[in-house]
Design an enzyme around this catalytic site. Sequence first.
Site, PDB file in Angstrom:
ATOM      1  N   ASP A  91      -2.576   6.568  10.631  1.00 38.19           N
ATOM      2  CA  ASP A  91      -2.077   5.982  11.093  1.00 38.19           C
ATOM      3  C   ASP A  91      -0.811   6.894  11.972  1.00 38.19           C
ATOM      4  O   ASP A  91      -0.676   8.020  12.182  1.00 38.19           O
ATOM      5  CB  ASP A  91      -1.414   4.589  10.477  1.00 38.19           C
ATOM      6  CG  ASP A  91      -1.501   5.701   9.244  1.00 38.19           C
ATOM      7  OD1 ASP A  91      -0.841   6.848   8.826  1.00 38.19           O
ATOM      8  OD2 ASP A  91      -1.467   4.611   7.742  1.00 38.19           O
ATOM      9  N   ASP A 121       2.633  -1.451  -2.852  1.00 45.00           N
ATOM     10  CA  ASP A 121       1.637  -2.963  -2.562  1.00 45.00           C
ATOM     11  C   ASP A 121       0.323  -2.531  -2.167  1.00 45.00           C
ATOM     12  O   ASP A 121      -0.561  -3.878  -2.063  1.00 45.00           O
ATOM     13  CB  ASP A 121       2.785  -3.705  -1.675  1.00 45.00           C
ATOM     14  CG  ASP A 121       2.461  -2.621  -0.164  1.00 45.00           C
ATOM     15  OD1 ASP A 121       1.505  -1.488   0.187  1.00 45.00           O
ATOM     16  OD2 ASP A 121       2.722  -3.523   0.815  1.00 45.00           O
ATOM     17  N   HIS A 159      -1.295  -1.041   0.135  1.00 44.27           N
ATOM     18  CA  HIS A 159      -1.937  -0.699   1.410  1.00 44.27           C
ATOM     19  C   HIS A 159      -2.849   0.656   1.397  1.00 44.27           C
ATOM     20  O   HIS A 159      -2.786   1.429   0.651  1.00 44.27           O
ATOM     21  CB  HIS A 159      -1.022  -1.422   2.213  1.00 44.27           C
ATOM     22  CG  HIS A 159       0.125  -0.090   2.402  1.00 44.27           C
ATOM     23  ND1 HIS A 159       2.133  -0.101   2.462  1.00 44.27           N
ATOM     24  CD2 HIS A 159      -0.499   1.087   2.759  1.00 44.27           C
ATOM     25  CE1 HIS A 159       2.111   0.435   2.734  1.00 44.27           C
ATOM     26  NE2 HIS A 159       1.366   2.005   2.561  1.00 44.27           N
ATOM     27  N   GLU A 203      -1.324  -3.637   5.458  1.00 46.64           N
ATOM     28  CA  GLU A 203      -0.668  -3.946   4.620  1.00 46.64           C
ATOM     29  C   GLU A 203      -1.347  -4.981   4.202  1.00 46.64           C
ATOM     30  O   GLU A 203      -2.108  -5.956   4.432  1.00 46.64           O
ATOM     31  CB  GLU A 203       0.970  -4.915   5.648  1.00 46.64           C
ATOM     32  CG  GLU A 203       1.624  -3.633   5.169  1.00 46.64           C
ATOM     33  CD  GLU A 203       2.293  -3.035   5.015  1.00 46.64           C
ATOM     34  OE1 GLU A 203       1.886  -2.594   3.792  1.00 46.64           O
ATOM     35  OE2 GLU A 203       3.649  -2.008   4.952  1.00 46.64           O
TER      36      GLU A 203
HETATM   37  C1  GLP Z   1       2.074   5.012   3.929  1.00 51.90           C
HETATM   38  C2  GLP Z   1       0.890   6.037   4.873  1.00 51.90           C
HETATM   39  C3  GLP Z   1      -0.439   5.316   3.871  1.00 51.90           C
HETATM   40  C4  GLP Z   1       0.077   6.067   2.390  1.00 51.90           C
HETATM   41  C5  GLP Z   1       1.323   6.015   1.594  1.00 51.90           C
HETATM   42  C6  GLP Z   1       2.063   5.920   0.812  1.00 51.90           C
HETATM   43  O1  GLP Z   1       2.374   3.799   4.082  1.00 51.90           O
HETATM   44  N1  GLP Z   1       0.799   5.059   5.653  1.00 51.90           N
HETATM   45  O2  GLP Z   1      -1.400   5.945   4.395  1.00 51.90           O
HETATM   46  O3  GLP Z   1      -0.571   6.040   1.347  1.00 51.90           O
HETATM   47  O4  GLP Z   1       2.445   5.472   2.520  1.00 51.90           O
HETATM   48  O5  GLP Z   1       2.840   7.641   0.491  1.00 51.90           O
HETATM   49  P1  GLP Z   1       3.116   8.088  -0.285  1.00 51.90           P
HETATM   50  O6  GLP Z   1       1.417   9.068  -0.370  1.00 51.90           O
HETATM   51  O7  GLP Z   1       4.459   9.038   0.196  1.00 51.90           O
HETATM   52  O8  GLP Z   1       3.360   7.691  -1.190  1.00 51.90           O
END
Ligand code: GLP
Length: 261
Positions: free
Chosen positions: A67, A138, A140, A145
């Site tokens: 993304d 959440d 995702h 989402e």
């Molecule tokens: C963002 C990214 C996700 C990732 C999530 C969790 O939303 N787009 O791909 O899994 O963050 O991030 P973290 O690993 O910092 O908790």
Amino acid sequence: MEIIIQPNADSVCRYAARQIAELVKRKPDAVLGLATGSSPVRLYAELIRLHREEGLDFQRVTTFNLDEYVGLPPSHLSSYRHFMRVNLFDHLNLDPARTFVPPGLVAGEEIKEACEKYEEEIRLAGGIDLQILGIGSDGHIGFNEPSSSLASRTRIKTLTQRTRQDNAAFFKTAGEVPHHVITMGIGTIMEAKRILLLAFGESKAQAVSGCVEGPIGASLPASILQMHPRAAVLLDEGAAQNLRRREYYRWVFAHKPSGQA
Ligand code: GLP
């Protein structure tokens, strides 16, 4: 679904890096799906170590990121392209032409075309051999989402306020976090031949239990991984703490029959 619980994030990341290293040695032109966020950072550090100290060769590897934020140029310090350069790309011998990140600088009519092109690039590369995922608090995956179609393809999405807050640490101010993103769809992610989801810390425990032991549904997008034939969920103790069957998962992993994929 394989559930692997390790004492801490470092051992999870070493395990995940070994899986990638074995794949790249077996298939030097492997296609990797990569994630951003804090969860994969230590995995990337371990890949860099394997490259430097053990000569793990990424020259023919292709990568696709999940993304990108809409409106941020690749040079922006909070863009995912920049994150990937700093945390991985600049330290390996990857061919920059084969490191794909969804375009952030697209608007209006161009968006649909850019998303279709991204899907086409994945197809032309032969599909993703191994996809790394984190998980949002959440539930995702990528930036899909809750309520995202479980069959979705790469497209523009709107972030929830909670995700914007969770990701504010990567920006100068919380208000700077974009509202819109381009993300691989859940259908796109599910086509990867193998998936490794990493989750660390108590703040992920609820999302992880929904993903592993909850019903499959768009309200917790990661739960779709229950339908994937080769998905593994790699956890530290904190992220695993709400799992009802965690002792069973530990036993299964400790007694894995040799030859089982
Ligand atoms: C963002 C990214 C996700 C990732 C999530 C969790 O939303 N787009 O791909 O899994 O963050 O991030 P973290 O690993 O910092 O908790």
